[in-house]
Design a protein around this motif. Structure first.
Motif, PDB file in Angstrom:
ATOM      1  N   HIS A  33      -1.869  16.190  13.238  1.00  0.00           N
ATOM      2  CA  HIS A  33      -0.499  15.865  13.641  1.00  0.00           C
ATOM      3  C   HIS A  33       0.081  16.898  14.585  1.00  0.00           C
ATOM      4  CE1 HIS A  33      -0.195  12.481  10.935  1.00  0.00           C
ATOM      5  NE2 HIS A  33      -0.709  13.226   9.975  1.00  0.00           N
ATOM      6  N   GLU A  34      -0.785  17.708  15.213  1.00  0.00           N
ATOM      7  CA  GLU A  34      -0.297  18.758  16.099  1.00  0.00           C
ATOM      8  C   GLU A  34      -0.990  18.711  17.456  1.00  0.00           C
ATOM      9  OE1 GLU A  34       1.042  22.336  13.180  1.00  0.00           O
ATOM     10  OE2 GLU A  34      -1.101  22.243  13.657  1.00  0.00           O
ATOM     11  N   TRP A  35      -0.277  19.182  18.468  1.00  0.00           N
ATOM     12  CA  TRP A  35      -0.849  19.436  19.783  1.00  0.00           C
ATOM     13  C   TRP A  35      -1.061  20.941  19.854  1.00  0.00           C
ATOM     14  CZ3 TRP A  35      -2.557  16.014  23.228  1.00  0.00           C
ATOM     15  CH2 TRP A  35      -2.889  16.459  24.498  1.00  0.00           C
ATOM     16  N   VAL A  36      -2.277  21.363  20.099  1.00  0.00           N
ATOM     17  CA  VAL A  36      -2.631  22.779  20.122  1.00  0.00           C
ATOM     18  C   VAL A  36      -3.021  23.137  21.552  1.00  0.00           C
ATOM     19  CG1 VAL A  36      -4.143  24.553  19.164  1.00  0.00           C
ATOM     20  CG2 VAL A  36      -3.413  22.635  17.736  1.00  0.00           C
ATOM     21  N   ALA A  37      -2.360  24.169  22.093  1.00  0.00           N
ATOM     22  CA  ALA A  37      -2.589  24.538  23.492  1.00  0.00           C
ATOM     23  C   ALA A  37      -2.416  26.044  23.668  1.00  0.00           C
ATOM     24  CB  ALA A  37      -1.591  23.806  24.389  1.00  0.00           C
ATOM     25  N   VAL A  52       2.562  22.227  18.566  1.00  0.00           N
ATOM     26  CA  VAL A  52       3.703  21.320  18.545  1.00  0.00           C
ATOM     27  C   VAL A  52       3.402  20.216  17.543  1.00  0.00           C
ATOM     28  CG1 VAL A  52       5.184  19.790  19.886  1.00  0.00           C
ATOM     29  CG2 VAL A  52       4.109  21.765  21.007  1.00  0.00           C
ATOM     30  N   ASN A  53       4.310  19.994  16.609  1.00  0.00           N
ATOM     31  CA  ASN A  53       4.155  18.913  15.652  1.00  0.00           C
ATOM     32  C   ASN A  53       4.457  17.598  16.362  1.00  0.00           C
ATOM     33  OD1 ASN A  53       5.192  16.882  13.648  1.00  0.00           O
ATOM     34  ND2 ASN A  53       4.490  18.463  12.241  1.00  0.00           N
ATOM     35  N   LEU A  54       3.505  16.685  16.375  1.00  0.00           N
ATOM     36  CA  LEU A  54       3.641  15.434  17.104  1.00  0.00           C
ATOM     37  C   LEU A  54       4.586  14.435  16.440  1.00  0.00           C
ATOM     38  CD1 LEU A  54      -0.089  15.036  18.139  1.00  0.00           C
ATOM     39  CD2 LEU A  54       1.844  15.557  19.653  1.00  0.00           C
ATOM     40  N   THR A  55       4.946  14.667  15.206  1.00  0.00           N
ATOM     41  CA  THR A  55       5.869  13.779  14.510  1.00  0.00           C
ATOM     42  C   THR A  55       7.312  14.241  14.681  1.00  0.00           C
ATOM     43  OG1 THR A  55       4.163  13.311  12.879  1.00  0.00           O
ATOM     44  CG2 THR A  55       6.427  12.746  12.277  1.00  0.00           C
ATOM     45  N   THR A  56       7.548  15.529  14.497  1.00  0.00           N
ATOM     46  CA  THR A  56       8.915  16.058  14.503  1.00  0.00           C
ATOM     47  C   THR A  56       9.323  16.693  15.824  1.00  0.00           C
ATOM     48  OG1 THR A  56       8.250  18.251  13.735  1.00  0.00           O
ATOM     49  CG2 THR A  56       8.727  16.569  12.044  1.00  0.00           C
TER      50      THR A  56
END
Length: 100
Positions: A33-37, A52-56
């Motif tokens: 559920h996260e974008w990791v960069a 970044v949490n893709l839900t919230t």
């Protein structure tokens, strides 16, 4: 910039976060559920600490104290602008009319 507009922009951005983040953080990838960069605001060499949490839309750089609670604050952080300006730019990008 009204609180209602911030809410409208954030609400419209959340379902589109994977596409938005692929554009803003193109070296990142989805992990659950996260974008990791890598954090483009510092000399981050490897992805992993900036998520970044893709839900919230909540985001944080766990290697620093940088963090925020929504897509507008992320845009402001990434592009070095005030949150009101970031909300207006995102509203335009998402087709939301800014009214007084």
């Amino acid at each position: 910039m009204s609180a209602a507009l911030f809410s409208r922009v954030n609400d419209a951005a959340r379902p589109c976060l994977p596409a938005i983040l692929a554009r803003w953080l193109p070296d990142g990838k989805r992990e659950g559920h996260e974008w990791v960069a890598r954090n483009p605001r510092r000399g981050d060499q490897n992805p992993g600490s900036f998520k970044v949490n893709l839900t919230t839309g909540r985001w944080a750089d766990f290697a620093t104290s940088d963090r925020g609670g929504d897509p507008v604050s992320l845009a402001a952080y990434l592009f070095g602008m005030r949150q009101g300006d970031a909300a207006a730019k995102m509203a335009s990008m998402l087709g939301i009319k800014c009214t007084a």
